[in-house]
Scaffold this motif. Structure first.
Motif, PDB file in Angstrom:
ATOM      1  N   ALA A   1       2.721  16.601   4.962  1.00 25.07           N
ATOM      2  CA  ALA A   1       3.195  15.454   4.161  1.00 25.07           C
ATOM      3  C   ALA A   1       2.694  14.435   3.359  1.00 25.07           C
ATOM      4  N   GLY A   2       2.936  14.446   2.885  1.00 25.28           N
ATOM      5  CA  GLY A   2       2.434  13.350   1.367  1.00 25.28           C
ATOM      6  C   GLY A   2       3.459  13.045   0.595  1.00 25.28           C
ATOM      7  N   ALA A   3       2.890  11.716   0.241  1.00 23.45           N
ATOM      8  CA  ALA A   3       3.656  10.181  -0.187  1.00 23.45           C
ATOM      9  C   ALA A   3       3.028   9.839  -1.197  1.00 23.45           C
ATOM     10  N   THR A   4       3.596  10.013  -2.694  1.00 24.60           N
ATOM     11  CA  THR A   4       3.045   8.333  -3.624  1.00 24.60           C
ATOM     12  C   THR A   4       3.951   7.423  -3.911  1.00 24.60           C
ATOM     13  N   PHE A   5       3.142   6.535  -3.511  1.00 21.72           N
ATOM     14  CA  PHE A   5       4.001   5.053  -4.189  1.00 21.72           C
ATOM     15  C   PHE A   5       3.224   4.089  -4.354  1.00 21.72           C
ATOM     16  N   THR A   6       4.430   2.717  -5.162  1.00 29.13           N
ATOM     17  CA  THR A   6       3.635   2.124  -5.787  1.00 29.13           C
ATOM     18  C   THR A   6       3.770   0.275  -4.854  1.00 29.13           C
ATOM     19  N   LYS A   7       2.534  -0.188  -5.545  1.00 27.41           N
ATOM     20  CA  LYS A   7       2.616  -1.370  -4.391  1.00 27.41           C
ATOM     21  C   LYS A   7       4.021  -2.171  -3.837  1.00 27.41           C
ATOM     22  N   ASP A   8       4.757  -2.558  -4.963  1.00 28.50           N
ATOM     23  CA  ASP A   8       6.426  -2.943  -5.556  1.00 28.50           C
ATOM     24  C   ASP A   8       7.116  -2.100  -3.554  1.00 28.50           C
ATOM     25  N   ALA A   9       7.158  -1.198  -3.950  1.00 26.98           N
ATOM     26  CA  ALA A   9       7.765  -0.269  -2.808  1.00 26.98           C
ATOM     27  C   ALA A   9       7.291  -0.242  -1.286  1.00 26.98           C
ATOM     28  N   PHE A  10       5.971  -0.070  -1.093  1.00 21.60           N
ATOM     29  CA  PHE A  10       5.330  -1.220  -0.142  1.00 21.60           C
ATOM     30  C   PHE A  10       6.074  -2.180   0.402  1.00 21.60           C
ATOM     31  N   GLY A  11       5.862  -3.085  -0.466  1.00 20.39           N
ATOM     32  CA  GLY A  11       6.059  -4.594  -0.233  1.00 20.39           C
ATOM     33  C   GLY A  11       7.899  -4.449   0.604  1.00 20.39           C
ATOM     34  N   LEU A  12       8.990  -3.733  -0.552  1.00 15.91           N
ATOM     35  CA  LEU A  12       9.756  -3.669  -0.009  1.00 15.91           C
ATOM     36  C   LEU A  12      10.535  -3.141   1.197  1.00 15.91           C
ATOM     37  N   ILE A  13       9.509  -2.288   1.369  1.00 17.38           N
ATOM     38  CA  ILE A  13       9.652  -1.056   2.481  1.00 17.38           C
ATOM     39  C   ILE A  13       9.813  -1.975   3.721  1.00 17.38           C
ATOM     40  N   PHE A  14       8.208  -2.589   3.952  1.00 18.99           N
ATOM     41  CA  PHE A  14       7.374  -3.541   4.997  1.00 18.99           C
ATOM     42  C   PHE A  14       7.519  -4.780   4.675  1.00 18.99           C
ATOM     43  N   ARG A  15       8.083  -5.216   4.044  1.00 23.59           N
ATOM     44  CA  ARG A  15       8.412  -6.619   4.160  1.00 23.59           C
ATOM     45  C   ARG A  15      10.106  -6.980   4.054  1.00 23.59           C
TER      46      ARG A  15
ATOM     47  N   LEU B   1      -7.520   2.924   7.408  1.00 22.88           N
ATOM     48  CA  LEU B   1      -7.205   3.939   8.722  1.00 22.88           C
ATOM     49  C   LEU B   1      -6.395   3.172  10.011  1.00 22.88           C
ATOM     50  N   ASN B   2      -7.296   1.874  10.214  1.00 17.46           N
ATOM     51  CA  ASN B   2      -6.191   1.639  11.086  1.00 17.46           C
ATOM     52  C   ASN B   2      -4.319   0.948  11.258  1.00 17.46           C
ATOM     53  N   PHE B   3      -4.463   0.562   9.818  1.00 19.26           N
ATOM     54  CA  PHE B   3      -2.821   0.811   9.827  1.00 19.26           C
ATOM     55  C   PHE B   3      -1.912   2.437   9.294  1.00 19.26           C
ATOM     56  N   VAL B   4      -2.621   3.373   8.982  1.00 20.30           N
ATOM     57  CA  VAL B   4      -1.785   5.292   9.193  1.00 20.30           C
ATOM     58  C   VAL B   4      -2.237   5.327  10.921  1.00 20.30           C
ATOM     59  N   SER B   5      -2.496   4.774  11.794  1.00 21.43           N
ATOM     60  CA  SER B   5      -2.902   5.327  12.660  1.00 21.43           C
ATOM     61  C   SER B   5      -1.846   4.536  13.520  1.00 21.43           C
ATOM     62  N   ARG B   6      -1.784   3.408  13.404  1.00 23.84           N
ATOM     63  CA  ARG B   6      -0.423   2.545  14.334  1.00 23.84           C
ATOM     64  C   ARG B   6       0.972   3.082  13.526  1.00 23.84           C
ATOM     65  N   PHE B   7       0.850   3.486  12.699  1.00 25.23           N
ATOM     66  CA  PHE B   7       2.643   3.507  11.660  1.00 25.23           C
ATOM     67  C   PHE B   7       2.451   5.192  12.800  1.00 25.23           C
ATOM     68  N   ALA B   8       1.621   5.925  12.452  1.00 23.19           N
ATOM     69  CA  ALA B   8       1.459   7.154  13.281  1.00 23.19           C
ATOM     70  C   ALA B   8       1.635   7.411  14.768  1.00 23.19           C
TER      71      ALA B   8
ATOM     72  N   PRO C   1       2.901  -8.987  10.672  1.00 26.42           N
ATOM     73  CA  PRO C   1       3.308  -9.025   9.703  1.00 26.42           C
ATOM     74  C   PRO C   1       2.209  -9.693   8.802  1.00 26.42           C
ATOM     75  N   SER C   2       1.507  -9.966   9.539  1.00 21.03           N
ATOM     76  CA  SER C   2       0.508 -10.946   9.089  1.00 21.03           C
ATOM     77  C   SER C   2      -0.055  -9.775   8.020  1.00 21.03           C
ATOM     78  N   ASP C   3      -0.648  -8.436   9.134  1.00 19.74           N
ATOM     79  CA  ASP C   3      -1.535  -7.326   8.592  1.00 19.74           C
ATOM     80  C   ASP C   3      -1.188  -6.525   7.224  1.00 19.74           C
ATOM     81  N   ILE C   4       0.450  -6.399   7.829  1.00 23.32           N
ATOM     82  CA  ILE C   4       1.195  -6.257   6.432  1.00 23.32           C
ATOM     83  C   ILE C   4       1.308  -7.281   5.005  1.00 23.32           C
ATOM     84  N   GLN C   5       0.775  -8.057   5.263  1.00 24.22           N
ATOM     85  CA  GLN C   5       1.014  -8.219   4.083  1.00 24.22           C
ATOM     86  C   GLN C   5      -0.755  -8.669   3.655  1.00 24.22           C
ATOM     87  N   GLU C   6      -1.492  -7.947   4.178  1.00 17.43           N
ATOM     88  CA  GLU C   6      -2.817  -7.885   4.156  1.00 17.43           C
ATOM     89  C   GLU C   6      -3.230  -6.966   3.764  1.00 17.43           C
TER      90      GLU C   6
END
Length: 447
Positions: A128-142, A62-69, A76-81
């Motif tokens: 809004a809704g999304a389905t995504f892979t782990k690799d896509a998340f890494g490329l988007i945010f890192r 939830l803390n990721f979604v709330s800060r992103f929202a 970056p350390s949190d994104i990696q986590e």
């Protein structure tokens, strides 16, 4: 390193972030609406105004979604986590709704006048809704810098977002609520404010270990209207509620919300590997694609390290990728909601009972949601409905609603109802995945 790549290849992310920054609402049929002991009472209690917001994910907390929202900074350390918490396939979603009734007005109620038109509401809804892979998340945010010399198979990802205003009319002739069976039909006129959709297929990125070339393969598209306060299209939807009395204080119900279409204008579509026409917002065919090897030209090692070369060669890169851009208009089906439930309620000095519900929303990332709760009436006029749910945008949630008559108006009690979904996420936001809050005012209109 891949700032331009992230824009052109995964454009749905930008749409997602702009949506979350604005926020959204999810009417929770059978959760927000006060349950009562007779079919007549269920019919008469109507919403006056309300707000609700729900988020969820099977992976990110939830803390990721709330800060992103809200646009907050995510280290970056949190994104990696967070990346380490992801499964191969992941889901994320958000739904908000703000609404108020403009008819009937409590002070103007005539108890002897029974009208077929029961209520008129105005509101704003965002989903809004999304389905995504782990690799896509890494490329988007890192970016691709942490994956030099590694093939990242982003694969198939999808995103959908629709924001709309609505004017809703609810009809319920007296004959529709007689006997064991009751029903209410609603007609909803809507105005689209923002629409975004994105999709990738077979997407992969391989960054050379020398950081001087990137191999890209796969197909993708991104559609969007941008937020338009004056609207970017019009639509019509149907809402329907059906109640059936099974026995003494036992009822089954079925509700369908937001079933219809919206006609959209000025939709900008950027794609690779898909065919389009100007009046169809779905691809009409596929275009064969081949892998594209993009290399840096005439840049120093220092410039390579700070990854300026992708921006320097934007035009040639887009040309090599074979991207096309078209302006379109067309119709889309609105994401409908279906609720099926059973409730048992009785009153012998205090309310008792339980509720069971199955919910589905036709949007990426939402799985059928099964929920159950029981009625707890610790003191007179204070009712809680603690329970648990599985599915939806989330994995599971611990929930509760409450109902408290606060004051008298026009011969009836004004009900203040609220809910908290995902209580565990508010307690431990860095571990659990989703949450929601809502508040609603209802009144037992006699017409």
């Amino acid at each position: 390193m891949l700032n331009r790549f992230k824009i052109t290849l995964l454009l749905w992310v930008a749409a997602w972030s702009s949506l979350l920054a604005k926020g959204i609402v999810l009417p929770d049929s059978g959760v927000l609406t006060p349950e009562t002991t007779t079919i007549t009472e269920v019919k008469r209690i109507r919403q006056v105004a309300g707000f609700s917001a729900i988020t969820g994910s099977n992976a990110v907390p939830l803390n990721f979604v709330s800060r992103f929202a809200t646009g907050g900074y995510i280290p970056p350390s949190d994104i990696q986590e967070y990346e380490g918490l992801l499964a191969d396939q992941n889901r994320l979603g958000l739904f908000t709704d703000y609404h108020m009734a403009i008819y009937p007005i409590p002070e103007l109620i005539d108890n002897d006048n029974v009208n077929a038109l029961k209520q008129i509401e105005v509101g704003v809804q965002n989903l809004a809704g999304a389905t995504f892979t782990k690799d896509a998340f890494g490329l988007i945010f890192r970016g691709n810098a942490p994956y030099i010399g590694t093939l990242k198979e982003a694969g198939e990802n999808s995103f959908y977002q629709l924001s709309q205003r609505y004017l809703r009319f609810s009809f319920e002739p007296k004959s529709w609520s007689e006997g064991k069976f009751a029903k209410r039909i609603g007609l909803q006129f809507s105005q689209a404010l923002n629409y975004n959709r994105g999709y990738t297929k077979g997407l992969s990125v391989n960054t050379d270990s020398n950081i001087d070339s990137v191999l890209i393969s796969g197909s993708y598209y991104s559609q969007g209207t941008g937020y338009q306060f004056g609207g970017t299209g019009w639509g019509l939807q149907l809402n329907a509620d059906f109640y059936y009395k099974l026995g003494n204080s036992k009822y089954a119900y079925l509700s369908v919300e937001n079933f219809g279409f919206i006609s959209l204008n000025n939709v900008s579509t950027i794609s690779r590997g898909f065919q389009w026409d100007n009046t169809n917002l779905n691809p009409v065919g596929d275009v064969p694609t081949s892998d594209v090897n993009i290399q840096s030209v005439g840049l120093s090692g220092a410039e390579l390290k700070v990854s300026n070369w992708f921006d320097r060669q934007r035009d040639s890169i887009e040309s090599k990728l074979g991207m096309t851009e078209v302006s379109q208009r067309g119709n889309i089906w609105t994401p409908f909601h279906i609720n099926i439930g059973f409730t048992s309620r009785k009153y012998d000095g205090k309310e008792k009972g339980y509720l069971i519900r199955i919910q589905y929303i036709n949007v990426p990332g939402f799985l059928p949601r099964i929920s159950g709760s029981y009625v707890w009436n610790p003191i007179r006029n204070l009712v809680f409905k603690p329970g648990i749910s599985f599915g939806g945008f989330d994995v599971f949630d611990i929930n509760t609603t409450f109902s408290l008559p606060t004051f008298r108006l026009g011969g009836g009690s004004v009900f203040v109802d609220g809910f908290i979904n995902g209580i565990e996420s508010f307690i431990v936001p860095n571990k659990y995945h989703g949450g929601g809050i809502g508040l609603q005012i209802s009144y037992p209109f006699s017409s």
